[in-house]
Design a protein around this motif. Structure first.
Motif, PDB file in Angstrom:
ATOM      1  N   ARG A 269      15.049  -6.009   8.345  1.00 60.14           N
ATOM      2  CA  ARG A 269      16.527  -6.751   8.430  1.00 60.14           C
ATOM      3  C   ARG A 269      16.108  -8.013   9.213  1.00 60.14           C
ATOM      4  O   ARG A 269      15.504  -8.102  10.311  1.00 60.14           O
ATOM      5  N   PRO A 270      16.581  -9.163   8.650  1.00 62.43           N
ATOM      6  CA  PRO A 270      16.339 -10.537   9.468  1.00 62.43           C
ATOM      7  C   PRO A 270      17.258 -10.532  10.702  1.00 62.43           C
ATOM      8  O   PRO A 270      18.266  -9.696  10.695  1.00 62.43           O
ATOM      9  N   ALA A 271      17.319 -11.723  11.397  1.00 64.29           N
ATOM     10  CA  ALA A 271      17.998 -11.990  12.691  1.00 64.29           C
ATOM     11  C   ALA A 271      19.102 -12.681  12.141  1.00 64.29           C
ATOM     12  O   ALA A 271      18.938 -13.798  11.362  1.00 64.29           O
ATOM     13  N   GLY A 272      20.103 -12.996  13.087  1.00 64.99           N
ATOM     14  CA  GLY A 272      21.105 -13.888  13.156  1.00 64.99           C
ATOM     15  C   GLY A 272      22.265 -13.632  12.013  1.00 64.99           C
ATOM     16  O   GLY A 272      22.352 -12.577  11.785  1.00 64.99           O
ATOM     17  N   ALA A 273      22.746 -14.858  11.586  1.00 68.86           N
ATOM     18  CA  ALA A 273      23.839 -14.694  10.432  1.00 68.86           C
ATOM     19  C   ALA A 273      23.371 -14.169   9.304  1.00 68.86           C
ATOM     20  O   ALA A 273      23.999 -13.378   8.497  1.00 68.86           O
ATOM     21  N   VAL A 274      21.907 -14.306   8.789  1.00 71.73           N
ATOM     22  CA  VAL A 274      21.375 -13.698   7.660  1.00 71.73           C
ATOM     23  C   VAL A 274      21.164 -12.461   7.738  1.00 71.73           C
ATOM     24  O   VAL A 274      21.248 -11.626   6.936  1.00 71.73           O
ATOM     25  N   GLY A 275      21.142 -11.888   9.135  1.00 69.19           N
ATOM     26  CA  GLY A 275      21.123 -10.417   9.150  1.00 69.19           C
ATOM     27  C   GLY A 275      22.391  -9.839   8.965  1.00 69.19           C
ATOM     28  O   GLY A 275      22.236  -8.824   8.295  1.00 69.19           O
ATOM     29  N   VAL A 276      23.386 -10.362   9.302  1.00 71.93           N
ATOM     30  CA  VAL A 276      24.801  -9.958   8.887  1.00 71.93           C
ATOM     31  C   VAL A 276      24.924  -9.698   7.491  1.00 71.93           C
ATOM     32  O   VAL A 276      25.260  -9.044   7.003  1.00 71.93           O
ATOM     33  N   VAL A 277      24.494 -11.341   6.952  1.00 72.44           N
ATOM     34  CA  VAL A 277      24.881 -10.833   5.304  1.00 72.44           C
ATOM     35  C   VAL A 277      24.220  -9.997   4.768  1.00 72.44           C
ATOM     36  O   VAL A 277      24.351  -9.218   3.887  1.00 72.44           O
ATOM     37  N   PHE A 278      22.865  -9.892   5.084  1.00 72.79           N
ATOM     38  CA  PHE A 278      21.970  -8.765   4.620  1.00 72.79           C
ATOM     39  C   PHE A 278      22.521  -7.540   4.861  1.00 72.79           C
ATOM     40  O   PHE A 278      22.572  -6.500   3.884  1.00 72.79           O
ATOM     41  N   ASP A 279      23.088  -7.123   5.909  1.00 72.85           N
ATOM     42  CA  ASP A 279      23.690  -5.766   6.129  1.00 72.85           C
ATOM     43  C   ASP A 279      24.789  -5.474   5.131  1.00 72.85           C
ATOM     44  O   ASP A 279      24.967  -4.439   4.445  1.00 72.85           O
ATOM     45  N   VAL A 280      25.723  -6.438   5.037  1.00 70.71           N
ATOM     46  CA  VAL A 280      26.812  -6.206   4.373  1.00 70.71           C
ATOM     47  C   VAL A 280      26.356  -6.084   2.929  1.00 70.71           C
ATOM     48  O   VAL A 280      27.054  -5.515   2.134  1.00 70.71           O
ATOM     49  N   LEU A 281      25.691  -7.244   2.270  1.00 70.16           N
ATOM     50  CA  LEU A 281      25.172  -7.149   0.876  1.00 70.16           C
ATOM     51  C   LEU A 281      24.345  -6.118   0.495  1.00 70.16           C
ATOM     52  O   LEU A 281      24.488  -5.378  -0.562  1.00 70.16           O
TER      53      LEU A 281
ATOM     54  N   SER B  98      33.130 -11.648   4.890  1.00 65.03           N
ATOM     55  CA  SER B  98      33.572 -12.859   5.356  1.00 65.03           C
ATOM     56  C   SER B  98      34.062 -12.203   7.009  1.00 65.03           C
ATOM     57  O   SER B  98      33.899 -12.871   7.910  1.00 65.03           O
ATOM     58  N   LYS B  99      34.732 -11.027   6.994  1.00 68.74           N
ATOM     59  CA  LYS B  99      34.849 -10.164   8.242  1.00 68.74           C
ATOM     60  C   LYS B  99      33.745 -10.241   9.145  1.00 68.74           C
ATOM     61  O   LYS B  99      33.543 -10.394  10.465  1.00 68.74           O
ATOM     62  N   ALA B 100      32.447  -9.793   8.767  1.00 70.33           N
ATOM     63  CA  ALA B 100      31.411  -9.636   9.309  1.00 70.33           C
ATOM     64  C   ALA B 100      30.714 -11.068   9.892  1.00 70.33           C
ATOM     65  O   ALA B 100      30.457 -11.090  11.069  1.00 70.33           O
ATOM     66  N   LEU B 101      30.846 -12.143   8.885  1.00 65.84           N
ATOM     67  CA  LEU B 101      30.498 -13.209   9.697  1.00 65.84           C
ATOM     68  C   LEU B 101      31.248 -13.648  10.538  1.00 65.84           C
ATOM     69  O   LEU B 101      30.900 -14.541  11.709  1.00 65.84           O
ATOM     70  N   ILE B 102      32.692 -13.611  10.666  1.00 61.59           N
ATOM     71  CA  ILE B 102      33.687 -14.261  11.381  1.00 61.59           C
ATOM     72  C   ILE B 102      33.386 -13.407  12.951  1.00 61.59           C
ATOM     73  O   ILE B 102      33.414 -13.911  13.916  1.00 61.59           O
ATOM     74  N   ASP B 103      33.358 -12.046  12.675  1.00 63.95           N
ATOM     75  CA  ASP B 103      32.940 -11.118  13.813  1.00 63.95           C
ATOM     76  C   ASP B 103      31.546 -11.542  14.607  1.00 63.95           C
ATOM     77  O   ASP B 103      31.625 -11.686  15.794  1.00 63.95           O
ATOM     78  N   TYR B 104      30.666 -11.811  13.777  1.00 62.75           N
ATOM     79  CA  TYR B 104      29.532 -12.299  14.579  1.00 62.75           C
ATOM     80  C   TYR B 104      29.519 -13.822  15.110  1.00 62.75           C
ATOM     81  O   TYR B 104      29.037 -13.905  16.170  1.00 62.75           O
TER      82      TYR B 104
END
Length: 693
Positions: free
Chosen positions: A358-370, A428-434
């Motif tokens: 899993r990458p770090a930062g916002a890319v990791g958040v997008v990675f988790d959701v996708l 969208s929700k994951a990115l906003i919460d992050y």
């Protein structure tokens, strides 16, 4: 009435011709109507009574044909299809011995070629070749236990098993295809070999998947399983529960593959479709028995008697749906039973596999959701596609109802749209919460991020409404409903609501303009009229203020008016102190400046001090004191603590340097009785001394 009379003759002719046609089915084709009979028929049509009777028949027949109910036709077709299917299966029972005998003859003549057990011998030889190649590969690979490994060994276990199974498949199938075989023998052996490979593939993937998807439990102090532990503790794999599911799923998969092999071989041997379907449904009884056994003997939560009975009846109902040929309803029931558990297991499995990369930062958040939501979306999409494929052969879909087909297609499209809308919302929700979490962390270090903390929750609420509305309109459009009139009606309704609730509209619009003006943010202290406090949250029409003493004010935006923001940029605190007329003002100025420097360099106040405390000069000459004025510039909200500490340090420094803080006194002059009376009053105002002990 004239029109009906004109229509009576052709309608009567049509009815008569249909009657004659029906009679002609039972008569020779050479029968013809004599001329005299035709003349009598034409004369009869001219009779007024006959015309009236034909008009009544036309009035009773035409509306009846136009008033057909599509729902009734659909249900009737459904019922007829179920009855025909069950009758076909019942009529196939006496044909079983004859069909089996004929299949045995074909097997002996065209497959075994007079050599009993030839197919079994070939299959055993192919399995032996594949097993030998697999043994060589396993010796070259690191050993990986099939069971007992933890979650950290599951990926390596999976790769090892897949590599060995691929070798087995290539060796077995390649050895068989290297020779020429009779077509029927070739098909039967390939079906059996593919069934063996599929069963082994399932078992190879199943155990690592169960290990990875299982909830992680950790040993507590007593050595038993607990739920909470640190990252350094190793998870405990419950072999009892996981072994139970491994065995039961393998058993049901084996029964399913056995049924598939049986159906394929029976079709190849020339058995009728009715007997093949009967054998398939009998094999389905094995799946039903295995599923009922799982309901009553599952180790991770044996159901209550009522729940177990309901689940058993539900499984029996699914088998009956299969028996009746209602494939669409059958798969809907299967999805309702197993799809939620499959989605949870897939999410946990994907998280466990992709967790290390899993990458770090916002890319990791997008990675988790996708990855997680994307995997679940793929499962749902595959389930919907399979259901749509099966529904084509359902009696309900083939009943000839346009309404039913439109509803079924619309529901399939609706599921896909909802899955995509959920994926977009979760992303969208994951990115906003992050971003909100990041803003809170940065804000704790002193960087102003209150505007993001204010606008992002509002944007999140607006986004969920937008996604829901777009998804709903798209679903309605897929069902064949015109959405343009709905949009126009919603606009008219909005105007009517706006006129009827002007206060609400005023609050909402006022809130929008406050946000555009950046008048306040979450966490700031504001005052508006009689309301003051720290901004906690917003809604579409109101703001929540927390007073420093605890009460919460919920104020509509329309009632705020002018807002005084006390938490923006910087704050200046004006301070005054009174000293006596005989005090050294210059010394007091130097002491105050020194105290200001000490406070500015103090660790607890250094980050909050913008300009240190200093004396601006003499502000006033009072009746009994000189008023000294001081100024302090700090970050908003921190001036009060610095002010209190400064007063304490000033009092101590003034006492040490002989500067007296002035306070009002009363001096009484006079002699005799007046002085004695004043002294007596002063003595009465003084508190009585405490009694020791």
């Amino acid at each position: 009435m004239g029109v009906l009379r004109c229509l009576a003759v052709p309608v009567g002719l049509a009815v008569t011709l249909l009657a004659l046609q029906s009679v002609s089915w039972a008569q020779p084709a050479s029968a013809q109507l004599p001329p005299d009979k035709a003349k009598q028929f034409l004369e009869l049509l001219k009779d007024p009574g006959v015309k009236a009777w034909l008009e009544g028949q036309a009035a009773a027949t035409v509306p009846k044909s136009e008033a057909r109910d599509p729902v009734s036709d659909m249900l009737t077709g459904w019922e007829d299809g179920i009855r025909d299917r069950i009758e076909t299966l019942v009529h196939a029972v006496p044909l079983v011995p004859q069909e089996l005998a004929r299949a045995a003859d074909v097997m002996e003549r065209d497959v075994n070629a007079g050599r009993p057990g030839f197919v079994v011998f070939i299959l055993a030889a192919l399995v032996a070749v594949g097993a030998g190649a697999e043994w060589l590969v396993r010796r070259a690979l690191p050993k990986s236990p099939m069971k007992g490994g933890g979650q950290e060994l599951a990926p390596r276990m999976l790769l090892t098993e897949l590599a060995a199974l691929l070798t087995f498949s290539l060796a077995g199938i390649g050895s068989f295809l290297a020779f020429e075989w009779p077509p029927l023998l070739r098909k039967i052996v390939l079906v059996l070999l593919l069934a063996i490979i599929a069963f082994r593939m399932l078992r190879a993937v199943l155990w690592p998947a169960i290990v990875l998807a299982a909830p992680r439990t950790f040993p507590d102090a007593s050595g038993e399983g607990g739920e909470v532990a640190s990252d350094k503790e190793q998870p405990v794999v419950d072999d009892g529960v996981q072994g139970f599911w491994f065995r039961r799923i393998s058993l049901m998969a084996g029964i399913f593959l056995l049924g598939w092999v049986m159906v394929s071989i029976m079709q190849s041997l020339g058995n009728s479709a009715e007997v093949t379907q009967l054998a398939t449904h009998l094999m389905g009884l094995g799946l039903l028995a295995a599923a009922v056994e799982v309901v009553w003997h599952r180790p991770d939560g044996v159901p209550s008697a009522l729940k177990g009975i309901l689940l058993t009846l539900f499984l029996i109902a699914l088998w009956l749906l299969w028996l009746g040929g209602m494939t669409g309803l059958l798969w809907i029931g299967i999805y309702a039973l197993v799809l939620p558990a499959v989605l949870r297991a897939v999410g946990q499995l994907v998280q466990a596999i992709a967790g290390s990369g899993r990458p770090a930062g916002a890319v990791g958040v997008v990675f988790d959701v996708l990855v997680v939501r994307g995997a679940r979306a793929l499962v749902i999409a595959f389930a919907v596609a399979w259901l749509a494929y099966q529904w084509r052969f359902s009696t309900l879909a083939l009943s000839g109802s346009k309404l039913g087909e439109r509803v079924v297609d619309g529901l399939f499209h609706a599921v896909i749209i909802l899955v995509l809308a959920d994926l977009a919302w979760q992303l969208s929700k994951a990115l906003i919460d992050y971003r909100l979490r990041l803003a809170a962390e940065v804000d704790a270090t002193g960087v102003q991020t209150g505007r993001l903390r204010t606008l992002l929750p509002i944007f999140r609420n607006v986004l969920v409404v937008f996604i829901a509305v777009v998804a709903g309109l798209t679903i309605l459009s897929g069902l064949g409903i015109q959405i343009l009139p709905l949009i126009a009606g919603a606009g008219i309704l909005g105007v009517a609501i706006g006129f009827g609730s002007q206060t609400l509209v005023k609050d909402v619009l006022s809130g929008i303009f406050y946000m555009l003006d950046d008048a306040f943010r979450v966490g700031e202290y504001i005052q508006s009229g009689s309301y003051k406090g720290t901004v906690e949250s917003f809604s579409l029409r109101s703001i929540r203020l927390r007073h420093q003493r605890g009460p919460v004010f919920t104020v509509p935006f329309g009632q705020l008016g002018a807002v005084q923001n006390m938490s923006r940029d910087w704050a200046i605190e004006k301070m005054t102190i009174r000293v006596t007329y005989d005090s050294d003002v210059e010394l007091a100025r130097k002491l105050i400046k020194k105290i200001g420097q000490e406070l500015a360099n103090a660790p607890e106040f250094a980050a909050d001090t913008i300009e240190p405390l200093k004396m601006q000069g003499i502000d006033d000459f009072g009746e009994y004191s000189i008023v000294l004025r001081m100024k302090l510039m700090t970050r908003p909200g921190t001036q009060f603590a610095i002010k209190r500490r400064a007063y304490m340090m000033i009092k101590k420094a003034f006492e040490e340097n002989g500067i007296k803080i002035a306070f009002p006194t009363v001096r009484v002059q006079g002699g005799g009785e007046a002085a004695a009376a004043a002294q007596q009053i002063l003595n009465l105002q003084q508190p009585a001394p405490a009694v020791p002990g």
